[in-house]
Design an enzyme around this catalytic site. Structure first.
Site, short mmCIF file in Angstrom:
data_model
loop_
_atom_site.label_atom_id
_atom_site.label_comp_id
_atom_site.label_asym_id
_atom_site.label_seq_id
_atom_site.Cartn_x
_atom_site.Cartn_y
_atom_site.Cartn_z
N CYS A 191 0.82 -1.23 0.00
CA CYS A 191 0.00 0.00 0.00
C CYS A 191 0.84 1.27 0.00
O CYS A 191 0.31 2.37 -0.18
CB CYS A 191 -0.94 -0.01 1.19
SG CYS A 191 -1.84 -1.54 1.34
N HIS A 196 -3.23 6.76 2.74
CA HIS A 196 -3.65 5.45 2.23
C HIS A 196 -5.05 5.19 2.77
O HIS A 196 -5.33 5.36 3.95
CB HIS A 196 -2.67 4.38 2.69
CG HIS A 196 -3.15 3.00 2.45
ND1 HIS A 196 -3.71 2.62 1.24
CD2 HIS A 196 -3.20 1.90 3.24
CE1 HIS A 196 -4.06 1.36 1.31
NE2 HIS A 196 -3.77 0.90 2.51
N ASN A 235 -10.11 -0.39 0.13
CA ASN A 235 -8.65 -0.30 0.16
C ASN A 235 -8.12 -0.87 -1.15
O ASN A 235 -8.21 -2.07 -1.38
CB ASN A 235 -8.16 -1.09 1.37
CG ASN A 235 -6.65 -1.12 1.49
OD1 ASN A 235 -5.94 -0.79 0.55
ND2 ASN A 235 -6.17 -1.52 2.64
O1 UT7 Z 1 -3.65 -1.53 3.64
C1 UT7 Z 1 -3.26 -1.92 4.89
C2 UT7 Z 1 -3.99 -3.15 5.19
N1 UT7 Z 1 -5.03 -3.18 6.09
C3 UT7 Z 1 -5.43 -2.30 7.03
O2 UT7 Z 1 -5.04 -1.19 7.12
C4 UT7 Z 1 -6.43 -2.79 8.02
C5 UT7 Z 1 -6.16 -2.30 9.41
N2 UT7 Z 1 -7.07 -2.89 10.35
C6 UT7 Z 1 -8.39 -2.64 10.38
O3 UT7 Z 1 -8.87 -1.86 9.58
C7 UT7 Z 1 -9.24 -3.32 11.41
O4 UT7 Z 1 -8.42 -4.00 12.33
C8 UT7 Z 1 -10.28 -4.32 10.80
C9 UT7 Z 1 -11.35 -3.54 10.06
C10 UT7 Z 1 -9.59 -5.27 9.84
C11 UT7 Z 1 -10.94 -5.13 11.89
O5 UT7 Z 1 -11.55 -4.27 12.83
P1 UT7 Z 1 -11.47 -4.57 14.40
O6 UT7 Z 1 -12.27 -3.55 15.05
O7 UT7 Z 1 -10.00 -4.66 14.72
O8 UT7 Z 1 -12.21 -5.97 14.51
P2 UT7 Z 1 -11.64 -7.33 15.07
O9 UT7 Z 1 -10.64 -7.92 14.12
O10 UT7 Z 1 -11.23 -7.13 16.51
O11 UT7 Z 1 -12.94 -8.20 15.06
C12 UT7 Z 1 -14.02 -7.95 15.95
C13 UT7 Z 1 -15.11 -8.98 15.69
C14 UT7 Z 1 -14.60 -10.42 15.70
O12 UT7 Z 1 -15.62 -11.20 16.28
P3 UT7 Z 1 -15.50 -11.68 17.82
O13 UT7 Z 1 -14.21 -12.46 17.87
O14 UT7 Z 1 -15.45 -10.43 18.62
O15 UT7 Z 1 -16.73 -12.49 18.00
C15 UT7 Z 1 -14.49 -10.76 14.25
O16 UT7 Z 1 -14.64 -12.12 13.99
O17 UT7 Z 1 -15.66 -8.75 14.39
C16 UT7 Z 1 -15.64 -9.99 13.66
N3 UT7 Z 1 -15.47 -9.66 12.25
C17 UT7 Z 1 -16.51 -9.43 11.44
N4 UT7 Z 1 -17.84 -9.42 11.65
C18 UT7 Z 1 -18.63 -9.13 10.61
C19 UT7 Z 1 -14.32 -9.53 11.55
N5 UT7 Z 1 -14.60 -9.21 10.27
C20 UT7 Z 1 -15.95 -9.14 10.18
C21 UT7 Z 1 -16.82 -8.85 9.12
N6 UT7 Z 1 -18.14 -8.85 9.39
N7 UT7 Z 1 -16.39 -8.57 7.88
#
Ligand code: UT7
Length: 326
Positions: free
Chosen positions: A112, A253, A283
């Site tokens: 990225c 980004h 993204n």
């Molecule tokens: O280009 C660079 C690459 N990427 C990035 O910059 C991404 C950087 N990170 C992020 O944007 C965030 O960390 C995410 C959007 C990827 C995730 O957000 P989060 O608030 O950190 O969520 P999490 O990973 O802590 O997940 C929370 C919950 C989990 O469920 P439990 O374990 O609490 O029951 C996940 O399984 O949300 C669940 N979850 C989803 N639920 C519905 C994860 N993805 C999804 C989804 N839909 N798509």
């Protein structure tokens, strides 16, 4: 040292729009979760166009907007994590498509941060007098390396391409450069190529399914993104006589609006200072900063003399930033 200016931008995204609602039909997710956690509402997904195709379309627009001819381009740097092929480079395929017959062409891999790295590299070539006119492209077909069953990743990304033409100039357009990499954190965002497999290795050990989909530790990348934006803005300004007040827009980004919220808070600036269009495109990795920049140009948000700050971060891990005078 020669001076350098960005003289034209272009972008291209596939026609197919996939909304969060549509994604919730193929994976266990919801519009509510995706939009509240990331700010993304829809993304463009390729219906067969590969990276070189989108890159060529973006490049032709940038060349037209720059008022130069394809034959004037001395250098093509194409940033991608999703090339059409290992060989030839996607930059060489684009060269042939757009008939930039006088260019030297190569791809770079900086995920990225690719668009910012590309402008940085092109700037160095122009400053030393090695080339006069360079075309920088960031292009991705991320849909081909996504695991469409993994809701942690497939909802975040989109396909698209962006381009910028840089030229030797009487006025300096690249005011400050920031860059770096941290390979020790590479495991937090990966996409495998092919395993080492040849007749001199026991093939049993290297047989099996090739897993070449993107994997990511979202929380680690989130923290890294916030840190880099804050550190990058501070470091970039340090090399100039300007303060954040002099910067019209920060063009980051486009990963997640919550990363921007946190960074804005730490920098003590309004989120309005950041230009975001991730709601429409998700993204797009190496293409994202350039797609945002071209969007701003098309909306007439930039006037000659405006100072903007571009900042990228991503797999590698890599990071880079620029202060640009328009
Ligand atoms: O280009 C660079 C690459 N990427 C990035 O910059 C991404 C950087 N990170 C992020 O944007 C965030 O960390 C995410 C959007 C990827 C995730 O957000 P989060 O608030 O950190 O969520 P999490 O990973 O802590 O997940 C929370 C919950 C989990 O469920 P439990 O374990 O609490 O029951 C996940 O399984 O949300 C669940 N979850 C989803 N639920 C519905 C994860 N993805 C999804 C989804 N839909 N798509």
């Amino acid at each position: 040292m020669n001076k350098v200016r960005i003289i034209g931008t272009g972008s291209y995204v596939p026609e197919k729009i996939v909304t969060n609602e549509e994604l919730s039909c193929i994976v266990d997710t919801s519009d509510e979760w995706i939009s509240s956690r990331t700010g993304i509402r829809e993304r463009r997904i390729s219906e067969g166009e590969d990276t070189s195709h989108m890159a060529s379309k973006a490049a032709l627009k940038a060349i037209e907007n720059a008022g130069v001819k394809a034959e004037d381009i001395d250098l093509i740097i194409l940033a991608t994590a999703t090339p059409d092929s290992f060989i030839p480079s996607t930059a060489c395929i684009v060269q042939d498509n757009i008939k930039a017959i006088n260019a030297t062409c190569f791809d770079i891999s900086a995920a990225c941060s690719g668009f910012v790295y590309g402008i940085d590299i092109a700037t160095q070539f122009i400053r030393t007098g090695s080339v006069k006119t360079a075309l920088v492209i960031g292009a991705e077909t991320l849909s081909k390396v996504l695991n469409w069953k993994d809701r942690n990743t497939c909802v975040l990304f989109g396909d698209g391409a962006s381009a910028a033409v840089l030229k030797e100039s009487d006025v300096e357009g690249i005011l400050s450069i920031y860059r770096g990499s941290d390979g020790s954190k590479g495991k937090f965002l990966t996409c495998n190529a092919v395993p080492v497999k040849n007749p001199y290795i026991d093939s049993k050990e290297t047989m099996g399914d090739i897993d070449n989909a993107i994997t990511m530790d979202g929380k680690e990348i989130f923290k890294f993104g916030v840190k880099i934006i804050v550190q990058g803005v501070e470091e970039l300004l340090k090399d100039t006589t300007y303060s954040l007040k002099d910067i019209k827009y920060i063009v980051p980004h486009q990963a997640n609006f919550r990363i921007i919220e946190s960074a804005a808070k730490r920098l003590g600036v309004s989120e309005e200072k950041f230009y975001l269009n991730l709601d429409k495109f998700g993204n797009t990795s190496a293409a994202s900063v350039g797609i945002a920049l071209d969007d701003m140009v098309q909306k007439n948000l930039l006037q000659s003399g405006d100072k903007i700050l571009l900042i990228g971060f991503g797999g590698g891990l890599t990071y880079g930033g620029l202060i640009v005078e328009w």
